[in-house]
Write an enzyme that holds these catalytic residues in place. Structure first.
Site, PDB file in Angstrom:
ATOM      1  N   HIS A 166       0.075  -9.635  -5.405  1.00  0.00           N
ATOM      2  CA  HIS A 166      -0.901 -10.587  -4.876  1.00  0.00           C
ATOM      3  C   HIS A 166      -0.188 -11.686  -4.077  1.00  0.00           C
ATOM      4  O   HIS A 166      -0.600 -12.029  -2.974  1.00  0.00           O
ATOM      5  CB  HIS A 166      -1.702 -11.229  -6.016  1.00  0.00           C
ATOM      6  N   TRP A 184     -36.323  -1.912  -6.968  1.00  0.00           N
ATOM      7  CA  TRP A 184     -35.119  -2.610  -6.525  1.00  0.00           C
ATOM      8  C   TRP A 184     -34.677  -3.555  -7.619  1.00  0.00           C
ATOM      9  O   TRP A 184     -35.455  -3.896  -8.518  1.00  0.00           O
ATOM     10  CB  TRP A 184     -35.314  -3.300  -5.175  1.00  0.00           C
ATOM     11  N   HIS A 216     -12.703  -2.082  -5.523  1.00  0.00           N
ATOM     12  CA  HIS A 216     -12.940  -3.293  -4.744  1.00  0.00           C
ATOM     13  C   HIS A 216     -11.765  -3.646  -3.835  1.00  0.00           C
ATOM     14  O   HIS A 216     -10.655  -3.140  -3.998  1.00  0.00           O
ATOM     15  CB  HIS A 216     -13.302  -4.474  -5.655  1.00  0.00           C
ATOM     16  N   HIS A 236      -7.895 -14.220  -1.431  1.00  0.00           N
ATOM     17  CA  HIS A 236      -8.009 -14.081  -2.889  1.00  0.00           C
ATOM     18  C   HIS A 236      -6.881 -14.841  -3.592  1.00  0.00           C
ATOM     19  O   HIS A 236      -7.048 -15.278  -4.718  1.00  0.00           O
ATOM     20  CB  HIS A 236      -7.965 -12.592  -3.244  1.00  0.00           C
ATOM     21  N   ASP A 260      -9.362  -6.622  -2.043  1.00  0.00           N
ATOM     22  CA  ASP A 260      -8.794  -7.971  -2.181  1.00  0.00           C
ATOM     23  C   ASP A 260      -8.422  -8.482  -0.784  1.00  0.00           C
ATOM     24  O   ASP A 260      -7.618  -7.848  -0.082  1.00  0.00           O
ATOM     25  CB  ASP A 260      -7.498  -7.951  -3.005  1.00  0.00           C
ATOM     26  N   PHE A 299     -45.002  -0.146  -5.126  1.00  0.00           N
ATOM     27  CA  PHE A 299     -44.481   1.158  -4.707  1.00  0.00           C
ATOM     28  C   PHE A 299     -42.957   1.201  -4.696  1.00  0.00           C
ATOM     29  O   PHE A 299     -42.376   2.195  -4.290  1.00  0.00           O
ATOM     30  CB  PHE A 299     -44.972   1.482  -3.287  1.00  0.00           C
ATOM     31  N   HIS A 326     -14.530  -9.087  -7.566  1.00  0.00           N
ATOM     32  CA  HIS A 326     -13.472  -8.156  -7.967  1.00  0.00           C
ATOM     33  C   HIS A 326     -13.956  -7.360  -9.170  1.00  0.00           C
ATOM     34  O   HIS A 326     -13.712  -7.732 -10.313  1.00  0.00           O
ATOM     35  CB  HIS A 326     -12.171  -8.912  -8.253  1.00  0.00           C
TER      36      HIS A 326
HETATM   37 MN    MN Z   1      -9.046  -7.879  -7.113  1.00  0.00          MN
END
Ligand code: MN
Length: 263
Positions: A212, A65, A77, A83, A79, A62, A73
């Site tokens: 970053h 999924w 998204h 990271h 960070d 039923f 990433h």
């Molecule tokens: Mn990233």
């Protein structure tokens, strides 16, 4: 105001749409453009994939999924500080350990979409940020800086979104001095419409990938591949950004929601 009353008024304002909710995310799936890292900067991620575990009656059940395979990433998204090598030692620097109250914060939206249309290699400088503050007031401590570039219009076309040639990637982003000013302002983080938070050719900056390097080295966040920034006011929005609680996660795809006053 009494906190109970405040919360009830907030909830009423959502129901009555006096506070409007804007979705700042793109849809995640097999067509999501994936970053290609410059040579000498590690491996490239696999594409996002979705494979049925079950598909209703096809499998005698039923339910439908799927197994989702994704880099942390990918698409819209988050960070985390962990990271980057400069943020690896923060005990509260990964998706499990970041204090949840840091996932709701006001946003300042800096619109350079006209400049980027003319020049995809547009560099966001310290002077741009100071000029924005002259017009809009200071970037308050704890605010996100969201860089509106119009780049989200390219999202459906991965080649245009990455915008690469033999010399590398051509997309807008901040230079080292702009990043340092944002850290002086004690921002929550920096968000962008492009595939990553740094300038396309940021491997050539000193240090390479200054957004970053400095932002995560200061225990602050990034948001990449944002959508619908053109629907936000320069100041006055609040954004909600909880990434998935992945063990030692360096980031995750997420739904980013913005609350704005309905005018
Ligand atoms: Mn990233």
């Amino acid at each position: 105001m009494d906190p109970l009353e405040l919360l009830s008024k907030f909830s009423e304002a959502i129901q009555s749409k006096n506070i409007e909710i804007i979705d700042l995310s793109h849809t995640l799936g097999p067509n999501t453009p994936m970053i290609k890292v410059p040579k000498g900067h590690g491996k490239n991620p696999p594409p996002v994939s979705l494979e049925y575990i079950s598909n209703y009656a096809d499998d005698g059940g039923f339910s439908r999924w799927s197994t989702l395979t994704t880099a942390e990433h990918a698409g819209t998204h988050f960070d985390t500080p962990s990271h980057w090598i400069s943020g690896q030692d923060f005990a509260d620097g990964n998706t499990e350990t970041i204090a949840v109250d840091r996932f709701i914060a006001p946003a300042c939206v800096l619109d350079y979409s006209h400049e980027v249309k003319k020049n995809p290699d547009f560099i966001l400088t310290k002077d741009h940020i100071i000029k924005w503050e002259d017009e809009n007031g200071i970037i308050e401590s704890g605010s996100w800086v969201l860089f509106q570039s119009g780049w989200s219009e390219r999202f459906e076309d991965p080649d245009a979104f990455l915008n690469m040639d033999a010399n590398g990637c051509h997309s807008p982003g901040p230079d080292p001095k702009a990043v340092k000013l944002m850290i002086e302002r004690n921002v929550c983080g920096f968000g962008t419409e492009t595939i990553g938070t740094d300038y396309g050719a940021a491997s050539k900056f000193d240090p390479p990938f200054p957004l970053h390097y400095f932002m995560h080295g200061a225990n602050k966040f990034g948001l990449a591949s944002l959508n619908n920034l053109d629907k936000l006011p320069p100041k006055g929005s609040v954004i909600i950004t909880p990434p998935l609680k992945i063990v030692k996660g360096s980031g995750s795809p997420l739904r980013v929601l913005a609350l704005i006053p309905n005018s």
